[in-house]
Design a protein around this motif. Structure first.
Motif, short mmCIF file in Angstrom:
data_model
loop_
_atom_site.label_atom_id
_atom_site.label_comp_id
_atom_site.label_asym_id
_atom_site.label_seq_id
_atom_site.Cartn_x
_atom_site.Cartn_y
_atom_site.Cartn_z
N HIS A 282 0.83 -1.20 0.00
CA HIS A 282 0.00 0.00 0.00
C HIS A 282 0.87 1.27 0.00
CE1 HIS A 282 -3.45 2.45 0.72
NE2 HIS A 282 -3.14 2.76 1.96
N SER A 290 -5.04 3.98 -7.85
CA SER A 290 -6.04 4.45 -6.89
C SER A 290 -6.79 5.63 -7.49
CB SER A 290 -5.36 4.86 -5.58
OG SER A 290 -4.46 5.94 -5.80
N ALA A 356 -9.78 -1.30 -1.50
CA ALA A 356 -10.38 -0.92 -2.78
C ALA A 356 -11.89 -0.90 -2.64
CB ALA A 356 -9.95 -1.90 -3.87
N GLY A 378 -7.59 1.27 -5.55
CA GLY A 378 -7.78 1.61 -4.15
C GLY A 378 -8.30 3.00 -3.91
N GLU A 379 -8.65 3.27 -2.66
CA GLU A 379 -9.08 4.58 -2.21
C GLU A 379 -8.13 5.05 -1.14
OE1 GLU A 379 -13.78 5.05 -2.36
OE2 GLU A 379 -13.15 3.43 -1.06
N TYR A 380 -7.42 6.14 -1.35
CA TYR A 380 -6.42 6.62 -0.40
C TYR A 380 -6.87 7.95 0.18
CZ TYR A 380 -3.63 3.05 -2.67
OH TYR A 380 -3.17 1.87 -3.18
#
Length: 380
Positions: A282, A290, A356, A378-380
């Motif tokens: 990550h 992302s 994600a 993904g979502e950051y």
């Protein structure tokens, strides 16, 4: 003035948890809380309902000092909580004999000052040591104190303060954590403290889980002393400024490895780690795409890839990002070769790029999807 312990507004008394914490209240209110707490202990002891498993003490500098005798009635007379003279045994009071987990919190918690004489005789298996940005005032005592201790957790704690208390213990897990982004809380003496705790120690033969998170530039290479952790299965070095893994990491018996928020760009040395089953990448130069707001503050979202500074200006001290469609082909090829190489070498390995869309999907070379597929965004 000095920190004391009081009682939380609403108690939680059951077979597993008891919490006691301090609040910044007027003197009389605090005294009444302590008296109510003592009455509650006495009542539950008389009724046979007291089965303490976890105790959480929060230290806080109050504007006025509580009477010493009030604290003594709660914890007993104190000379620092260390082992008494040889041949002298200090009995643990009834409410604490079944204690298995102890959590000490507070940026100005003067641990040695508050702890009673019988502290070292507790049968606790887990301890949460206090810490602060200026270092921890509490130092884990060396054996034979706390003979059954197996797990140590320290948030914002200085590892050096506890190295001697860790060295000769048959611990199973250690977790030191600094909640800080990339820069971390740098400790120049961290490497020496790790060597002192693990080189030729009892702990090196028993430790199964070691998490050292958020210390930034305190470490830029993986310490050689970790090579001697013969039974280590879980290693978490997230938020460290490590740029590469040494060749000997492939000799370790790791099952889980978390490299989140590091600067590692190659995984070749891990291909010989045949026990490895889970790898977290990550926010690294090897992670998947992302959804990011691009450009910044534009309210427009794009499928982006975290990339090394040579490709884009860093937005978080380490990595930059750019739309996936703009990433140079040689960077995509480099990342693909690294991911495919380790996945094919370790067929049972599952690689996680990050959360994600509420899921935690894992990628591998035989999953039938490319690592840039929307399933892994993904979502950051």
């Amino acid at each position: 003035d000095g920190p004391k312990c009081g009682v939380v507004d609403s108690h939680t008394y059951n077979s597993r948890v008891w919490e006691a914490s301090s609040h910044d209240r007027e003197q009389e209110d605090r005294l009444e809380y302590l008296r109510a707490f003592e009455r509650k202990l006495a009542t539950e002891r008389r009724d046979g309902r007291l089965a303490t498993r976890t105790l959480r003490l929060v230290g806080k500098a109050w504007s006025q000092t509580l009477p010493v005798q009030t604290t003594d009635r709660l914890l007993g007379p104190s000379t620092g909580g260390l082992a008494p003279s040889p041949g002298i045994s200090v009995a643990v009071p009834f409410p604490f004999r079944r204690l298995r987990a102890l959590s000490l919190h507070g940026s100005d918690f003067e641990g040695q000052r508050l702890l009673p004489d019988w502290f070292g005789n507790l049968n606790i298996e887990s301890i949460d040591v206090p810490g602060c940005s200026l270092g921890s005032p509490f130092k884990l005592p060396a054996p034979p104190a706390l003979p059954n201790l197996k797990h140590i957790h320290g948030e914002c704690a200085t590892f050096e303060d506890h190295a001697d208390g860790i060295r000769d213990r048959p611990l199973e897990s250690i977790h030191f954590y600094i909640e800080w982004f990339f820069g971390g809380w740098e400790q120049p003496t961290l490497l020496a403290a790790l060597d002192r705790a693990f080189m030729g120690s009892v702990c090196s033969e028993t430790l199964r889980e070691f998490r050292l998170q958020g210390f930034g530039k305190s470490l830029i290479t993986l310490p050689e002393c970790l090579r001697g952790l013969l039974r280590l299965e879980i290693l978490d070095i997230s938020w460290l400024a490590i740029t590469e893994l040494p060749e000997w990491v492939g000799e370790m018996t790791l099952v889980e490895l978390d490299l989140s928020c590091t600067r590692i760009e190659t995984l070749v040395s891990l291909r010989s780690c045949l026990t490895l089953r889970s790898l977290v990448l990550h926010i690294t130069p090897l992670c998947g795409p992302s959804w990011e707001e691009y450009p910044n503050n534009s309210n427009a979202w794009a499928k982006c890839l975290m990339v090394p500074p040579r490709l884009a200006a860093p937005t978080n001290d380490v990595l930059g990002y750019m739309p996936l469609e703009d990433v140079p082909a040689d960077e995509i090829i480099r990342r693909t070769n690294e991911l495919m190489g380790i996945s094919l070498a370790l067929p049972d390995l599952r690689i996680k790029f990050g959360p994600a869309l509420g899921r935690d999907p894992a990628w591998h070379a035989r999953c039938g999807k490319y690592w840039t597929d929307d399933a892994f965004v993904g979502e950051y």
